[in-house]
Scaffold this motif. Structure first.
Motif, short mmCIF file in Angstrom:
data_model
loop_
_atom_site.label_atom_id
_atom_site.label_comp_id
_atom_site.label_asym_id
_atom_site.label_seq_id
_atom_site.Cartn_x
_atom_site.Cartn_y
_atom_site.Cartn_z
N GLU A 125 0.93 -1.29 -0.07
CA GLU A 125 0.03 0.08 0.00
C GLU A 125 0.86 1.34 0.09
N SER A 126 2.16 1.13 0.86
CA SER A 126 2.67 2.55 0.66
C SER A 126 3.39 2.65 -0.49
N ALA A 127 3.89 1.51 -1.13
CA ALA A 127 4.70 1.60 -2.65
C ALA A 127 3.75 2.11 -3.63
N LYS A 128 2.30 1.61 -3.51
CA LYS A 128 1.21 2.27 -4.57
C LYS A 128 1.05 3.57 -4.26
N ASP A 129 0.97 4.27 -2.99
CA ASP A 129 0.98 5.44 -2.58
C ASP A 129 2.03 6.18 -3.27
N ILE A 130 3.22 5.87 -3.30
CA ILE A 130 4.15 6.60 -3.70
C ILE A 130 4.27 6.69 -5.16
N LEU A 131 3.73 5.51 -5.66
CA LEU A 131 3.59 5.68 -7.19
C LEU A 131 2.66 6.63 -7.71
N ASP A 132 1.61 6.49 -6.92
CA ASP A 132 0.47 7.29 -7.19
C ASP A 132 0.76 8.82 -7.14
N ARG A 133 1.66 9.11 -6.20
CA ARG A 133 1.92 10.68 -6.02
C ARG A 133 2.93 10.99 -7.07
N ALA A 134 3.56 9.93 -7.48
CA ALA A 134 4.86 10.27 -8.45
C ALA A 134 4.15 10.44 -10.09
N GLY A 135 2.92 10.12 -10.08
CA GLY A 135 2.30 10.24 -11.25
C GLY A 135 1.78 8.87 -12.33
N PHE A 136 2.23 7.76 -11.26
CA PHE A 136 2.27 6.47 -11.98
C PHE A 136 0.79 5.65 -11.38
N LYS A 137 -0.23 6.20 -11.39
CA LYS A 137 -1.57 5.43 -10.82
C LYS A 137 -1.88 4.70 -11.73
N ALA A 138 -2.31 3.66 -11.24
CA ALA A 138 -2.99 2.57 -11.89
C ALA A 138 -4.25 2.92 -12.30
N PRO A 139 -4.68 2.50 -13.57
CA PRO A 139 -6.05 2.88 -14.23
C PRO A 139 -7.18 2.43 -13.10
N ASP A 140 -8.41 3.36 -12.95
CA ASP A 140 -9.41 3.21 -12.39
C ASP A 140 -10.15 1.96 -12.98
N LYS A 141 -10.54 1.00 -12.00
CA LYS A 141 -11.56 -0.18 -12.69
C LYS A 141 -12.78 0.46 -12.49
N HIS A 142 -13.58 0.23 -13.62
CA HIS A 142 -14.89 0.35 -13.80
C HIS A 142 -15.69 -0.63 -13.94
N GLN A 143 -16.77 -0.77 -13.11
CA GLN A 143 -17.99 -1.87 -13.23
C GLN A 143 -19.10 -1.37 -13.69
N HIS A 144 -19.52 -1.94 -14.84
CA HIS A 144 -20.87 -1.28 -15.47
C HIS A 144 -21.96 -2.39 -15.16
N GLN A 145 -23.16 -1.93 -14.97
CA GLN A 145 -24.12 -2.69 -14.64
C GLN A 145 -25.33 -2.34 -15.51
N ILE A 146 -25.93 -3.18 -16.16
CA ILE A 146 -27.17 -3.22 -17.02
C ILE A 146 -28.32 -3.50 -16.46
N VAL A 147 -29.11 -2.54 -16.26
CA VAL A 147 -30.32 -2.75 -16.00
C VAL A 147 -31.26 -2.84 -16.80
N GLY A 148 -32.41 -3.89 -16.62
CA GLY A 148 -33.47 -3.92 -17.53
C GLY A 148 -33.52 -5.33 -18.27
N ASP A 149 -34.47 -5.75 -19.01
CA ASP A 149 -34.84 -7.12 -19.50
C ASP A 149 -33.66 -7.16 -20.76
N PHE A 150 -33.45 -8.28 -20.74
CA PHE A 150 -32.60 -8.67 -22.23
C PHE A 150 -32.84 -10.13 -22.49
N LYS A 151 -32.74 -10.72 -23.63
CA LYS A 151 -33.11 -12.16 -24.00
C LYS A 151 -31.91 -12.62 -24.50
N VAL A 152 -31.65 -13.94 -24.19
CA VAL A 152 -30.58 -14.64 -24.77
C VAL A 152 -31.33 -15.75 -25.64
N ASN A 153 -31.33 -16.08 -27.01
CA ASN A 153 -31.68 -17.29 -27.72
C ASN A 153 -30.54 -17.98 -28.25
N ILE A 154 -30.49 -19.21 -27.66
CA ILE A 154 -29.47 -20.16 -28.01
C ILE A 154 -30.15 -21.14 -29.27
#
Length: 157
Positions: A125-154
């Motif tokens: 965690e301290s190493a990650k914080d140092i890297l963040d402050r030096a400008g080497f921040k890891a990309p943010d992870k995004h989780q997308h949630q889809i709301v609604g009805d969808f159908k899958v036909n196989i």
């Protein structure tokens, strides 16, 4: 003078600016009205109040007593003093300077944790914080949630 020359005549009573193209002609009655006002100097008690607050982190009442405010309500006098613009500006400058000095200690501690912490989690965690402050921040992870009805036909045919 050419027709694009701007002439400014200074006087404490009257200043005239003439723009020869005729587009601008302004007369200012008092130059002092447009000049920035000089902030008053801090007195010894005001400076002591701010310095005590910033260096010790004590209450305003305690700092007021140390600074030499007298009477039944030194804390109230201290709060009134801190509201004055020139005192508030001085306090802001002192806080910035204090943070600058403290940030060196924090940086050293973070490096020490990265190298010497017993827990690998703390090291990571301290190493990650140092890297963040030096400008080497890891990309943010995004989780997308889809709301609604969808159908899958196989089709298995």
């Amino acid at each position: 003078m050419t027709d694009r020359t701007l002439m400014v005549l200074y006087s404490t009573a009257t200043t005239e600016m003439h723009y020869n193209e005729g587009a601008i002609m302004a007369t200012l009655q008092n130059v002092n009205a447009i000049l920035p006002k000089k902030q008053p100097e801090l007195n010894k008690r005001q400076k002591a109040l701010v310095d005590t607050l910033v260096s010790t982190g004590c209450s305003v009442g305690e700092a007021s007593k140390v600074a030499g405010f007298k009477g039944k309500t030194p804390g109230t006098q201290g709060y009134a003093t801190l509201k004055k613009p020139h005192v508030a500006e001085y306090m802001y400058q002192q806080i910035q300077e204090s943070f600058g000095i403290s940030s060196l200690k924090a940086q050293h501690k973070l490096l020490s944790l990265t190298q010497n912490a017993k827990s690998e989690y703390v090291q990571m965690e301290s190493a990650k914080d140092i890297l963040d402050r030096a400008g080497f921040k890891a990309p943010d992870k995004h989780q997308h949630q889809i709301v609604g009805d969808f159908k899958v036909n196989i089709d298995l045919s």
